[in-house]
Motif scaffolding. Structure first.
Motif, PDB file in Angstrom:
ATOM      1  N   ASP A  44       0.887  -1.155   0.000  1.00 15.23           N
ATOM      2  CA  ASP A  44       0.000   0.000   0.000  1.00 15.23           C
ATOM      3  C   ASP A  44       0.928   1.207   0.000  1.00 15.23           C
ATOM      4  N   ASP A  63      -0.560  -0.578  -5.152  1.00 16.58           N
ATOM      5  CA  ASP A  63      -1.913  -0.101  -5.412  1.00 16.58           C
ATOM      6  C   ASP A  63      -1.929   1.174  -6.237  1.00 16.58           C
ATOM      7  N   THR A  98      -8.132   0.929  -8.693  1.00 17.14           N
ATOM      8  CA  THR A  98      -8.109   0.937  -7.227  1.00 17.14           C
ATOM      9  C   THR A  98      -9.495   0.702  -6.618  1.00 17.14           C
ATOM     10  N   ARG A  99     -10.531   0.780  -7.433  1.00 18.01           N
ATOM     11  CA  ARG A  99     -11.880   0.485  -6.912  1.00 18.01           C
ATOM     12  C   ARG A  99     -11.998  -0.979  -6.497  1.00 18.01           C
ATOM     13  N   LYS A 154     -11.545  -1.169  -2.761  1.00 15.90           N
ATOM     14  CA  LYS A 154     -12.737  -0.737  -2.026  1.00 15.90           C
ATOM     15  C   LYS A 154     -13.807  -1.826  -2.074  1.00 15.90           C
ATOM     16  N   LYS A 155     -14.000  -2.418  -3.252  1.00 13.96           N
ATOM     17  CA  LYS A 155     -14.996  -3.488  -3.414  1.00 13.96           C
ATOM     18  C   LYS A 155     -14.657  -4.667  -2.505  1.00 13.96           C
ATOM     19  N   ARG A 210     -12.853  -4.634   0.259  1.00 11.93           N
ATOM     20  CA  ARG A 210     -13.064  -4.238   1.662  1.00 11.93           C
ATOM     21  C   ARG A 210     -14.533  -4.353   2.037  1.00 11.93           C
ATOM     22  N   LEU A 211     -15.412  -3.876   1.153  1.00  8.33           N
ATOM     23  CA  LEU A 211     -16.853  -3.935   1.420  1.00  8.33           C
ATOM     24  C   LEU A 211     -17.345  -5.380   1.492  1.00  8.33           C
ATOM     25  N   LYS A 266     -12.347  -2.669   7.616  1.00  7.05           N
ATOM     26  CA  LYS A 266     -12.174  -1.229   7.752  1.00  7.05           C
ATOM     27  C   LYS A 266     -11.017  -0.741   6.873  1.00  7.05           C
ATOM     28  N   LYS A 267     -11.142   0.466   6.327  1.00  5.76           N
ATOM     29  CA  LYS A 267     -10.094   1.070   5.507  1.00  5.76           C
ATOM     30  C   LYS A 267      -8.896   1.420   6.397  1.00  5.76           C
ATOM     31  N   ASP A 276      -5.257  -2.613   3.560  1.00  8.95           N
ATOM     32  CA  ASP A 276      -5.129  -2.510   2.109  1.00  8.95           C
ATOM     33  C   ASP A 276      -3.945  -3.324   1.595  1.00  8.95           C
TER      34      ASP A 276
END
Length: 141
Positions: A10, A51, A77-78, A81-82, A84-85, A90-91, A96
């Motif tokens: 990261d 990343d 980079t999305r 996020k996908k 993680r969800l 948690k971010k 990451d």
């Protein structure tokens, strides 16, 4: 047959003209997450998955490539996020770094020495342009 040692990083932008403090890069080696101040301090690795490619780390990436270390950049980079969800994580820089290891290699692209040399060459011109743009904006106010 040699085992390929890959790490997932990261990346973090570094200080520009002292305006930002230097943040470490967070590295996941498949077992643990640790910090490095520069990508060039990574030892014994064959592949590095990152990343984001910040202009501040162009030279570091170029040095890795010249050492015959393959550097792969996440295309979108999305994906992080996908992921993680989907995993309800948690971010954070540490999360990451480890999440990058779960993304298929198809979502990364190999960086080349030629590409990075061009980016390094253009960086001073881009910095000068940004500085002049700020000055022009200030003068117009």
């Amino acid at each position: 047959m040699k085992m390929v040692r890959a790490v997932y990083v990261d990346t973090s932008p570094t200080a520009i003209n002292g305006k930002r403090r230097r943040e470490p890069h967070y590295v996941y080696d498949g077992e643990k997450v640790f910090e490095v101040s520069k990508l060039t301090k990574l030892k014994g690795v064959d592949e590095v998955y990152i990343d984001t490619l910040f202009p501040e780390i162009y030279e570091e990436v170029l040095e890795l490539l010249r050492r015959d270390i393959k550097v792969y950049l996440l295309k979108d980079t999305r994906m992080l996020k996908k992921l993680r969800l989907e995993n309800n994580v948690k971010k954070s820089d540490e999360n990451d770094a480890s999440m990058l290891s779960r993304i298929s290699r198809d979502y990364f692209r190999l960086l080349t020495i030629k590409e990075m040399e061009k980016k390094v060459e253009l960086k001073p011109l881009i910095n000068k342009y940004e500085l002049l743009s700020k000055r022009i904006k200030t003068l117009k106010l």
